[in-house]
Design a protein around this motif. Structure first.
Motif, PDB file in Angstrom:
ATOM      1  N   TYR A 151      16.704 -40.477 -46.072  1.00  0.00           N
ATOM      2  CA  TYR A 151      15.965 -39.891 -44.968  1.00  0.00           C
ATOM      3  C   TYR A 151      14.553 -40.452 -44.947  1.00  0.00           C
ATOM      4  CZ  TYR A 151      19.717 -36.511 -44.699  1.00  0.00           C
ATOM      5  OH  TYR A 151      20.946 -35.928 -44.564  1.00  0.00           O
ATOM      6  N   MET A 152      14.011 -40.611 -43.761  1.00  0.00           N
ATOM      7  CA  MET A 152      12.655 -41.104 -43.610  1.00  0.00           C
ATOM      8  C   MET A 152      11.922 -40.166 -42.654  1.00  0.00           C
ATOM      9  SD  MET A 152      11.356 -44.918 -42.641  1.00  0.00           S
ATOM     10  CE  MET A 152      11.672 -44.937 -40.885  1.00  0.00           C
ATOM     11  N   PRO A 153      10.736 -39.683 -43.040  1.00  0.00           N
ATOM     12  CA  PRO A 153      10.015 -38.753 -42.168  1.00  0.00           C
ATOM     13  C   PRO A 153       9.662 -39.383 -40.822  1.00  0.00           C
ATOM     14  CG  PRO A 153       9.043 -38.800 -44.354  1.00  0.00           C
ATOM     15  CD  PRO A 153      10.039 -39.918 -44.294  1.00  0.00           C
ATOM     16  N   LYS A 154       9.911 -38.635 -39.751  1.00  0.00           N
ATOM     17  CA  LYS A 154       9.439 -39.044 -38.435  1.00  0.00           C
ATOM     18  C   LYS A 154       7.956 -38.726 -38.386  1.00  0.00           C
ATOM     19  CE  LYS A 154      13.613 -37.524 -36.076  1.00  0.00           C
ATOM     20  NZ  LYS A 154      14.092 -36.606 -35.028  1.00  0.00           N
ATOM     21  N   ARG A 155       7.186 -39.529 -37.681  1.00  0.00           N
ATOM     22  CA  ARG A 155       5.751 -39.276 -37.548  1.00  0.00           C
ATOM     23  C   ARG A 155       5.399 -39.199 -36.072  1.00  0.00           C
ATOM     24  NH1 ARG A 155       4.082 -44.047 -41.380  1.00  0.00           N
ATOM     25  NH2 ARG A 155       6.186 -44.635 -40.868  1.00  0.00           N
ATOM     26  N   THR A 156       6.068 -38.301 -35.353  1.00  0.00           N
ATOM     27  CA  THR A 156       5.912 -38.216 -33.910  1.00  0.00           C
ATOM     28  C   THR A 156       4.999 -37.086 -33.454  1.00  0.00           C
ATOM     29  OG1 THR A 156       7.950 -36.905 -33.834  1.00  0.00           O
ATOM     30  CG2 THR A 156       8.164 -39.276 -33.454  1.00  0.00           C
ATOM     31  N   LEU A 171       4.362 -33.420 -38.169  1.00  0.00           N
ATOM     32  CA  LEU A 171       5.235 -34.335 -38.916  1.00  0.00           C
ATOM     33  C   LEU A 171       4.423 -35.402 -39.645  1.00  0.00           C
ATOM     34  CD1 LEU A 171       8.222 -34.706 -36.438  1.00  0.00           C
ATOM     35  CD2 LEU A 171       8.077 -33.297 -38.488  1.00  0.00           C
ATOM     36  N   LYS A 172       3.291 -35.808 -39.080  1.00  0.00           N
ATOM     37  CA  LYS A 172       2.405 -36.740 -39.791  1.00  0.00           C
ATOM     38  C   LYS A 172       1.848 -36.067 -41.044  1.00  0.00           C
ATOM     39  CE  LYS A 172       1.134 -39.489 -35.800  1.00  0.00           C
ATOM     40  NZ  LYS A 172       0.125 -39.815 -34.799  1.00  0.00           N
ATOM     41  N   ALA A 173       1.535 -34.780 -40.944  1.00  0.00           N
ATOM     42  CA  ALA A 173       1.029 -34.034 -42.105  1.00  0.00           C
ATOM     43  C   ALA A 173       2.099 -33.942 -43.188  1.00  0.00           C
ATOM     44  CB  ALA A 173       0.574 -32.641 -41.683  1.00  0.00           C
ATOM     45  N   ILE A 174       3.352 -33.706 -42.789  1.00  0.00           N
ATOM     46  CA  ILE A 174       4.456 -33.671 -43.757  1.00  0.00           C
ATOM     47  C   ILE A 174       4.582 -35.029 -44.440  1.00  0.00           C
ATOM     48  CG2 ILE A 174       6.983 -33.556 -43.987  1.00  0.00           C
ATOM     49  CD1 ILE A 174       6.890 -31.378 -41.762  1.00  0.00           C
ATOM     50  N   HIS A 175       4.509 -36.100 -43.664  1.00  0.00           N
ATOM     51  CA  HIS A 175       4.601 -37.451 -44.220  1.00  0.00           C
ATOM     52  C   HIS A 175       3.491 -37.687 -45.252  1.00  0.00           C
ATOM     53  CE1 HIS A 175       5.239 -41.762 -44.419  1.00  0.00           C
ATOM     54  NE2 HIS A 175       3.943 -41.914 -44.213  1.00  0.00           N
ATOM     55  N   GLU A 176       2.263 -37.321 -44.911  1.00  0.00           N
ATOM     56  CA  GLU A 176       1.146 -37.517 -45.837  1.00  0.00           C
ATOM     57  C   GLU A 176       1.307 -36.653 -47.087  1.00  0.00           C
ATOM     58  OE1 GLU A 176      -1.036 -39.967 -45.772  1.00  0.00           O
ATOM     59  OE2 GLU A 176       0.064 -40.588 -43.989  1.00  0.00           O
ATOM     60  N   ASP A 177       1.818 -35.436 -46.919  1.00  0.00           N
ATOM     61  CA  ASP A 177       2.057 -34.568 -48.064  1.00  0.00           C
ATOM     62  C   ASP A 177       3.103 -35.195 -48.998  1.00  0.00           C
ATOM     63  OD1 ASP A 177       1.670 -32.160 -49.554  1.00  0.00           O
ATOM     64  OD2 ASP A 177       3.559 -31.420 -48.750  1.00  0.00           O
ATOM     65  N   TRP A 180      13.112 -39.515 -54.961  1.00  0.00           N
ATOM     66  CA  TRP A 180      12.359 -40.326 -54.025  1.00  0.00           C
ATOM     67  C   TRP A 180      12.355 -41.773 -54.471  1.00  0.00           C
ATOM     68  CZ3 TRP A 180      10.577 -37.301 -57.817  1.00  0.00           C
ATOM     69  CH2 TRP A 180       9.680 -37.838 -58.744  1.00  0.00           C
ATOM     70  N   GLU A 181      12.092 -42.628 -53.502  1.00  0.00           N
ATOM     71  CA  GLU A 181      11.986 -44.063 -53.763  1.00  0.00           C
ATOM     72  C   GLU A 181      10.946 -44.618 -52.801  1.00  0.00           C
ATOM     73  OE1 GLU A 181      14.718 -48.088 -53.286  1.00  0.00           O
ATOM     74  OE2 GLU A 181      15.613 -46.142 -52.911  1.00  0.00           O
ATOM     75  N   TRP A 182       9.996 -45.368 -53.347  1.00  0.00           N
ATOM     76  CA  TRP A 182       9.017 -46.048 -52.501  1.00  0.00           C
ATOM     77  C   TRP A 182       9.529 -47.445 -52.211  1.00  0.00           C
ATOM     78  CZ3 TRP A 182       4.948 -43.940 -50.150  1.00  0.00           C
ATOM     79  CH2 TRP A 182       4.502 -42.706 -50.618  1.00  0.00           C
ATOM     80  N   VAL A 183       9.580 -47.806 -50.944  1.00  0.00           N
ATOM     81  CA  VAL A 183       9.893 -49.177 -50.527  1.00  0.00           C
ATOM     82  C   VAL A 183       8.667 -49.639 -49.761  1.00  0.00           C
ATOM     83  CG1 VAL A 183      11.446 -50.670 -49.228  1.00  0.00           C
ATOM     84  CG2 VAL A 183      12.362 -48.670 -50.400  1.00  0.00           C
ATOM     85  N   GLY A 184       7.819 -50.388 -50.446  1.00  0.00           N
ATOM     86  CA  GLY A 184       6.523 -50.725 -49.873  1.00  0.00           C
ATOM     87  C   GLY A 184       5.718 -49.446 -49.713  1.00  0.00           C
ATOM     88  N   ASP A 185       5.264 -49.171 -48.495  1.00  0.00           N
ATOM     89  CA  ASP A 185       4.503 -47.948 -48.202  1.00  0.00           C
ATOM     90  C   ASP A 185       5.378 -46.859 -47.617  1.00  0.00           C
ATOM     91  OD1 ASP A 185       2.101 -48.972 -49.090  1.00  0.00           O
ATOM     92  OD2 ASP A 185       1.559 -49.775 -47.122  1.00  0.00           O
ATOM     93  N   THR A 186       6.692 -47.060 -47.609  1.00  0.00           N
ATOM     94  CA  THR A 186       7.606 -46.094 -47.011  1.00  0.00           C
ATOM     95  C   THR A 186       8.263 -45.258 -48.102  1.00  0.00           C
ATOM     96  OG1 THR A 186       8.076 -47.620 -45.198  1.00  0.00           O
ATOM     97  CG2 THR A 186       9.640 -45.831 -45.541  1.00  0.00           C
ATOM     98  N   GLY A 200      11.999 -32.430 -40.669  1.00  0.00           N
ATOM     99  CA  GLY A 200      11.302 -33.474 -39.931  1.00  0.00           C
ATOM    100  C   GLY A 200      11.671 -34.880 -40.325  1.00  0.00           C
ATOM    101  N   SER A 201      12.751 -35.047 -41.056  1.00  0.00           N
ATOM    102  CA  SER A 201      13.210 -36.376 -41.446  1.00  0.00           C
ATOM    103  C   SER A 201      14.420 -36.764 -40.620  1.00  0.00           C
ATOM    104  CB  SER A 201      13.607 -36.396 -42.932  1.00  0.00           C
ATOM    105  OG  SER A 201      12.499 -36.094 -43.729  1.00  0.00           O
TER     106      SER A 201
END
Length: 103
Positions: free
Chosen positions: A6-11, A15-21, A61-67, A82-83
């Protein structure tokens, strides 16, 4: 093992706050991290190596670059929050675009 990613949507702002968290969570044990997203205590499955007992799989979790990607065991009681689910082709395409992920 057919795990969904799953990848957080930033729309939106929320949802941007969830992504940053999520980005702020870098070091945490799998059991504690799993409890942030799932209402179960992990997915128990029988060992497939001929041994006795079971394995417990957690959301990790897994980081792929900045994702940041979440790997969720099949059958886990997961609330996306929100993912969106990635197709495996999207996952591998993402990994191929980041040089260090291919190593």
């Amino acid at each position: 093992e057919g795990k969904p990613y799953y990848m957080p949507k930033r729309t939106s702002k929320a949802l941007k706050a969830i992504h940053e968290d999520l980005r702020s969570v870098r070091i945490q044990g799998a059991m504690e991290f799993h409890s942030l997203f799932c209402r179960d205590g992990g997915k128990m499955i029988a060992r497939d190596d001929g041994g006795f007992g079971t394995r417990i799989l957690f959301t990790v979790w897994e980081w792929v670059g900045d994702t940041l990607l979440l790997s969720v065991p099949v059958g886990a009681d997961f609330t996306p929050n929100g993912s969106r689910k990635l197709k495996m082709s999207e996952y591998w395409a993402l990994k191929e675009t980041v040089p260090e992920a291919a190593e």
